[in-house]
Scaffold this motif. Structure first.
Motif, mmCIF file in Angstrom:
data_model
loop_
_atom_site.group_PDB
_atom_site.id
_atom_site.type_symbol
_atom_site.label_atom_id
_atom_site.label_comp_id
_atom_site.label_asym_id
_atom_site.label_seq_id
_atom_site.Cartn_x
_atom_site.Cartn_y
_atom_site.Cartn_z
ATOM 1 N N ILE A 210 0.838 -1.204 0.000
ATOM 2 C CA ILE A 210 0.000 0.000 0.000
ATOM 3 C C ILE A 210 0.873 1.255 0.000
ATOM 4 O O ILE A 210 1.637 1.489 0.933
ATOM 5 C CB ILE A 210 -0.949 -0.006 1.223
ATOM 6 C CG1 ILE A 210 -1.921 -1.181 1.127
ATOM 7 C CG2 ILE A 210 -1.716 1.306 1.336
ATOM 8 C CD1 ILE A 210 -2.828 -1.164 -0.085
ATOM 9 N N ASP A 211 0.750 2.039 -1.055
ATOM 10 C CA ASP A 211 1.499 3.287 -1.164
ATOM 11 C C ASP A 211 0.509 4.434 -0.944
ATOM 12 O O ASP A 211 -0.399 4.645 -1.758
ATOM 13 C CB ASP A 211 2.118 3.342 -2.575
ATOM 14 C CG ASP A 211 2.892 4.619 -2.839
ATOM 15 O OD1 ASP A 211 2.633 5.618 -2.125
ATOM 16 O OD2 ASP A 211 3.729 4.630 -3.756
ATOM 17 N N VAL A 212 0.692 5.150 0.159
ATOM 18 C CA VAL A 212 -0.294 6.179 0.508
ATOM 19 C C VAL A 212 -0.393 7.291 -0.544
ATOM 20 O O VAL A 212 -1.448 7.889 -0.723
ATOM 21 C CB VAL A 212 -0.026 6.804 1.909
ATOM 22 C CG1 VAL A 212 -0.386 5.836 3.008
ATOM 23 C CG2 VAL A 212 1.393 7.296 2.034
ATOM 24 N N ASP A 213 0.710 7.528 -1.268
ATOM 25 C CA ASP A 213 0.670 8.573 -2.302
ATOM 26 C C ASP A 213 -0.268 8.173 -3.437
ATOM 27 O O ASP A 213 -1.004 9.015 -3.988
ATOM 28 C CB ASP A 213 2.072 8.827 -2.871
ATOM 29 C CG ASP A 213 2.957 9.502 -1.831
ATOM 30 O OD1 ASP A 213 2.394 10.092 -0.888
ATOM 31 O OD2 ASP A 213 4.195 9.419 -1.966
ATOM 32 N N VAL A 214 -0.242 6.895 -3.787
ATOM 33 C CA VAL A 214 -1.129 6.409 -4.864
ATOM 34 C C VAL A 214 -2.582 6.563 -4.417
ATOM 35 O O VAL A 214 -3.443 7.024 -5.173
ATOM 36 C CB VAL A 214 -0.806 4.926 -5.205
ATOM 37 C CG1 VAL A 214 -1.849 4.346 -6.158
ATOM 38 C CG2 VAL A 214 0.592 4.807 -5.795
ATOM 39 N N LEU A 215 -2.853 6.211 -3.165
ATOM 40 C CA LEU A 215 -4.229 6.327 -2.659
ATOM 41 C C LEU A 215 -4.665 7.787 -2.622
ATOM 42 O O LEU A 215 -5.771 8.131 -3.045
ATOM 43 C CB LEU A 215 -4.327 5.740 -1.246
ATOM 44 C CG LEU A 215 -4.075 4.231 -1.116
ATOM 45 C CD1 LEU A 215 -4.114 3.814 0.346
ATOM 46 C CD2 LEU A 215 -5.105 3.436 -1.908
ATOM 47 N N ALA A 216 -3.760 8.660 -2.150
ATOM 48 C CA ALA A 216 -4.110 10.082 -2.025
ATOM 49 C C ALA A 216 -4.388 10.680 -3.408
ATOM 50 O O ALA A 216 -5.333 11.460 -3.586
ATOM 51 C CB ALA A 216 -2.981 10.841 -1.332
ATOM 52 N N ALA A 217 -3.571 10.286 -4.403
ATOM 53 C CA ALA A 217 -3.765 10.820 -5.761
ATOM 54 C C ALA A 217 -5.135 10.385 -6.298
ATOM 55 O O ALA A 217 -5.849 11.178 -6.919
ATOM 56 C CB ALA A 217 -2.652 10.331 -6.685
ATOM 57 N N ALA A 218 -5.501 9.138 -6.028
ATOM 58 C CA ALA A 218 -6.804 8.641 -6.517
ATOM 59 C C ALA A 218 -7.946 9.357 -5.813
ATOM 60 O O ALA A 218 -8.920 9.769 -6.450
ATOM 61 C CB ALA A 218 -6.894 7.137 -6.302
ATOM 62 N N GLN A 219 -7.809 9.536 -4.495
ATOM 63 C CA GLN A 219 -8.860 10.254 -3.737
ATOM 64 C C GLN A 219 -9.057 11.646 -4.310
ATOM 65 O O GLN A 219 -10.175 12.098 -4.522
ATOM 66 C CB GLN A 219 -8.460 10.411 -2.256
ATOM 67 C CG GLN A 219 -8.498 9.141 -1.435
ATOM 68 C CD GLN A 219 -9.922 8.721 -1.071
ATOM 69 O OE1 GLN A 219 -10.875 9.256 -1.590
ATOM 70 N NE2 GLN A 219 -10.058 7.726 -0.213
ATOM 71 N N GLU A 220 -7.925 12.304 -4.546
ATOM 72 C CA GLU A 220 -7.985 13.692 -5.013
ATOM 73 C C GLU A 220 -8.649 13.764 -6.390
ATOM 74 O O GLU A 220 -9.496 14.622 -6.645
ATOM 75 C CB GLU A 220 -6.553 14.255 -5.077
ATOM 76 C CG GLU A 220 -6.533 15.754 -4.971
ATOM 77 C CD GLU A 220 -5.302 16.367 -5.608
ATOM 78 O OE1 GLU A 220 -5.392 17.510 -6.057
ATOM 79 O OE2 GLU A 220 -4.254 15.672 -5.662
ATOM 80 N N LYS A 221 -8.284 12.797 -7.253
ATOM 81 C CA LYS A 221 -8.856 12.777 -8.605
ATOM 82 C C LYS A 221 -10.388 12.676 -8.531
ATOM 83 O O LYS A 221 -11.096 13.411 -9.218
ATOM 84 C CB LYS A 221 -8.279 11.571 -9.357
ATOM 85 C CG LYS A 221 -8.878 11.331 -10.710
ATOM 86 C CD LYS A 221 -8.167 10.179 -11.409
ATOM 87 C CE LYS A 221 -9.038 9.633 -12.532
ATOM 88 N NZ LYS A 221 -8.532 8.379 -13.070
ATOM 89 N N TYR A 222 -10.880 11.792 -7.683
ATOM 90 C CA TYR A 222 -12.343 11.612 -7.629
ATOM 91 C C TYR A 222 -13.043 12.691 -6.807
ATOM 92 O O TYR A 222 -14.215 12.959 -7.010
ATOM 93 C CB TYR A 222 -12.687 10.188 -7.156
ATOM 94 C CG TYR A 222 -12.407 9.214 -8.273
ATOM 95 C CD1 TYR A 222 -13.285 9.107 -9.345
ATOM 96 C CD2 TYR A 222 -11.234 8.481 -8.316
ATOM 97 C CE1 TYR A 222 -13.019 8.269 -10.407
ATOM 98 C CE2 TYR A 222 -10.951 7.632 -9.371
ATOM 99 C CZ TYR A 222 -11.845 7.529 -10.415
ATOM 100 O OH TYR A 222 -11.579 6.708 -11.483
#
Ligand code: HSC
Length: 694
Positions: A210-222
């Motif tokens: 789990i890479d928190v940056d990948v999750l944060a980028a996806a959250q921000e996109k949506y």
């Protein structure tokens, strides 16, 4: 060989292989019988001393399209899908799955929990739950993140995108590509497991990176997306739990799934899914269609070119007809361009494009249509021009040919009456660009026979269109309703709101573009021509807003002239046109209007109430068969926000009584425009809903 049978799930033991065979047509949806059957079958095969490896495969067209959507909203019955998936993963004996057709949603989750996956070439795999306003609720977010890299997993979970078997192998989602019938592949997989040639592993025991940056980028996109849909955001949240032990992560995922189950978006999106399918139920659907392998399209404008492209893409042989050889050749070139762009977008192979082009011809001679199965006339909207063409077609076309007109508002009965065979005439109202937009209104005139309607349906299915049956009236279902509610935007502008505020309020509500921006895109001259056409029949009591006419008088027709309500420069952004602001002020002053802007909420309320009112009349008059047909027209032809389910699905959210109250309030200012439709009144009085009428 031993054998036991339940209706939806069978087991079979062949040598050391234990087979679990799913048989729940049409798509092996994981309803109660399948869930019970799988759990029982696992228990039976685990208890059979002869069995060393278990393989699940499906009969029919797919391994499984997921949870049974028709069970949503009802009391859940045990075992739940997460329990089934858990039983697979914790099976003592290794379990493999053979994937064919589609493996979607819960269907893929069953595969993910298996200890090995073999996919047949061409299988499509995906977690499309977000497209239904949900997230994968049977471990999908937890196990996909353990099998493939996080970025890929998040992309698949939040977009609902499907990948084919080859791509699935590349990203690690399946272990092997199999060849042959699912049953043969299943027997081979069992043998391979026993021989050690197909490795098995417990997905839930793998570690998710789990890479928190990948999750944060996806959250921000949506978060940024408009309309802001909650399902993808919650899906990312569910995936963030994948570093936890599988049971813990799956529990948190399930809680988020159940939360989404209660959301109005989920209801709207599933209604939209059903609408696409419900419209196929025409009264004439059972008739034997006539042939539709060859077609003539008359008119090489944008519409004719789009229709011809759609037909070619569906494998229909097309002759495009124009008034001169030069114009016919230009139309042919435009079709070739459309096909080239389909190749570019990966929708068509070069080989397929060449095949399609070989079945296209262009002509300036109407007699070239003497042998075609279907004609679609797509010329200028002028009754005299159209009737002349139909008179000629009547003499030229072979007996039994279906004669379609792409008119968007003219009376199809008048056009049919120009021929000696009105029974063969039908309205085929495509939406521009016709090779992209999915809606086709099939307009059934008084004398159109059932087999002609069935041909239109068959042709629509071939072109992957959503065909909606409409009766004859000015504008049919869609344009009639549009003509009514579009006036509200002009009234709001005249009475005090700015056109940007109206557009913005409706865009925030969910429309991709507000009505003024849409006008600019479509060309303001189109509405101008319609207003002129309708002027002689306009009732004296109707409020008429002249602003758009003044804009057109300046030659400002929207995007195509660089200016309309907005100014269009090189960039994609839109700037309000100050000259239009001035026109608005002048018109208000000349009519003695004291500007009074209403709130965004009221803009939406007036616009939607007007849309629902006319939609209600269209159902009441039998122009549309059911409320869900109106919803389909708006979802597939007018860009209605999918998560709101369509105008009449949205009407049920607001409630008939509330809508009636709103109309009564607005009617105090304009009793001619705001009238309570009797069907809506009836629903309000009986506490009923449009859904009851589907
Ligand atoms: C899901 O799986 C949720 C899970 O993650 C977890 C749930 C458990 C959580 C529990 C917590 C306690 N169900 O489209 P077609 C019908 S959500 C029922 O015309 P095609 C369809 O209505 C699900 N019925 O054919 C139609 O019926 P009709 C995720 C389904 O070849 C008939 O099958 N899955 C159904 O053009 C034929 O369908 C999806 O979103 C279903 N799941 O396309 C997939 N799927 O003849 C949705 C289809 O009476 N399905 N039907 O009109 C599709 O995308 C397309 O139907 C297919 C076939 C591509 C499967």
């Amino acid at each position: 060989m031993s054998h036991s049978e339940t209706q939806a799930v069978r087991t079979e033991v062949v040598g050391k292989a234990g087979l679990i065979i799913l048989n729940n047509p049409p798509v092996n949806a994981l309803g109660l019988k399948l869930r019970e059957g799988i759990v029982d079958a696992l228990s039976e095969l685990n208890g059979d001393a002869n069995v060393e490896a278990i393989v699940i495969y499906g009969e029919g067209k797919a391994i499984s399209a997921g949870a049974d959507i028709t069970e949503f909203g009802k009391t859940p019955k045990l075992p739940t899908l997460p329990e089934v998936v858990n039983a697979i993963e914790t099976s003592e004996k290794p379990v493999a799955t053979v994937l064919h057709g589609v493996a979607l949603g819960g269907g893929l989750e069953v595969c993910l929990a298996s200890h090995a996956r073999v996919a047949l070439k061409g299988t499509l795999l995906g977690l499309p739950e977000v497209t239904l306003g949900l997230l994968p609720g049977a471990g999908g977010t937890q196990r996909l993140t353990r099998l493939v890299d996080l970025e890929t997993a998040i992309d698949l979970i939040t977009s609902g995108r499907k990948v084919d078997a080859a791509k699935a192998l590349e990203i690690g989602l399946v272990d092997q590509i199999g060849q042959g019938a699912p049953r043969d592949v299943a027997l081979k997989a069992a043998n391979d497991i026993i021989e050690g040639d197909l490795k098995t592993r417990v997905t839930g025991e793998l570690t998710a990176e789990i890479d928190v940056d990948v999750l944060a980028a996806a959250q921000e996109k949506y978060d940024r997306k408009r309309p802001k849909l909650i399902a993808p955001i919650k899906a990312v949240e569910a995936a963030s739990h994948a570093a936890k032990p599988i049971q813990e992560g799956a529990k948190l995922e399930r809680e988020l799934f159940l939360e989404l189950m209660e959301s109005p978006d989920r209801q709207g999106l599933i209604h939209a899914f059903s609408a696409e399918r419900a419209t196929r139920q025409f009264p004439e659907a059972g008739a034997q269609p006539r042939a539709c392998d060859t077609a003539g399209v008359i008119g090489g404008g944008t519409m004719g070119v789009g229709i011809a492209t759609a037909m070619l893409l569906a494998g229909i042989t097309v002759t495009i007809l124009e008034t001169s050889t030069e114009r016919a050749d230009n139309a042919k070139a435009a079709i070739e361009k459309n096909l080239a762009s389909a190749v570019k977008r990966g929708k068509l192979s070069e080989k397929a494009r060449d095949e399609r082009l070989a079945s296209l011809s262009a002509s300036a001679d109407l007699t070239d249509l003497s042998d075609v199965d279907v004609v679609v006339e797509a010329v200028f909207e002028d009754l005299a021009v159209k009737t002349e063409i139909f008179q000629k077609l009547d003499k030229i076309c072979k007996p039994g040919a279906v004669l379609g007109t792409n008119t968007s508002y003219l009376d199809v009965n008048d056009i049919a009456a120009a021929t000696s065979r009105p029974e063969s005439v039908v309205g085929l109202h495509f939406f521009s660009p016709a090779h992209i937009m999915r809606l086709l209104e099939v307009v059934v005139a008084d004398k159109t026979t059932d087999d002609v309607v069935a041909t239109a349906l068959a042709m629509a299915a071939r072109m992957k269109k959503v065909a909606v049956r409409s009766g004859v009236c000015d504008g049919f279902i869609g344009n009639r309703i549009l003509a009514h509610y579009r006036k509200v935007a002009d009234y709001l502008l005249l009475d005090g709101n700015s056109f940007e505020q109206v557009d913005k309020a409706l865009e925030d509500f969910g429309f991709a573009m507000g009505p003024f921006a849409v006008g600019d895109l479509a060309g303001l001259d189109i509405g101008w021509a319609t207003r002129k056409r309708k002027a002689p029949t306009r009732p004296a009591e109707e409020r008429y807003v002249t602003i758009a006419d003044h804009i057109c008088e300046n030659g400002w027709f929207g995007r195509k002239t660089g200016r309309g309500y907005y100014l269009y420069g090189d960039s994609k952004s839109r700037e309000p046109n100050p000259d239009v602001v001035e026109i608005v002020e002048q018109v208000r002053a000349s009519e003695g209007i004291e500007p009074r802007a209403v709130s965004d909420e009221e803009i939406v309320s007036r616009y939607m109430t007007a849309m629902i009112s006319e939609a209600s009349r269209v159902v009441e008059e039998g122009i549309a068969l059911r409320p869900i047909d109106v919803d389909a027209v708006f979802l597939f032809g007018y860009g209605f926000p999918r998560h709101l389910g369509g105008p009449l699905n949205y009407a049920d959210r607001v409630g008939a009584a509330q809508l009636v109250a709103q109309i009564e309030t607005y009617a105090k200012e304009d009793p001619h425009y705001w009238q309570v439709p009797s069907l809506l009144q009836k629903l309000a009085d009986s506490n009923g809903s449009f859904a009851d009428l589907n």
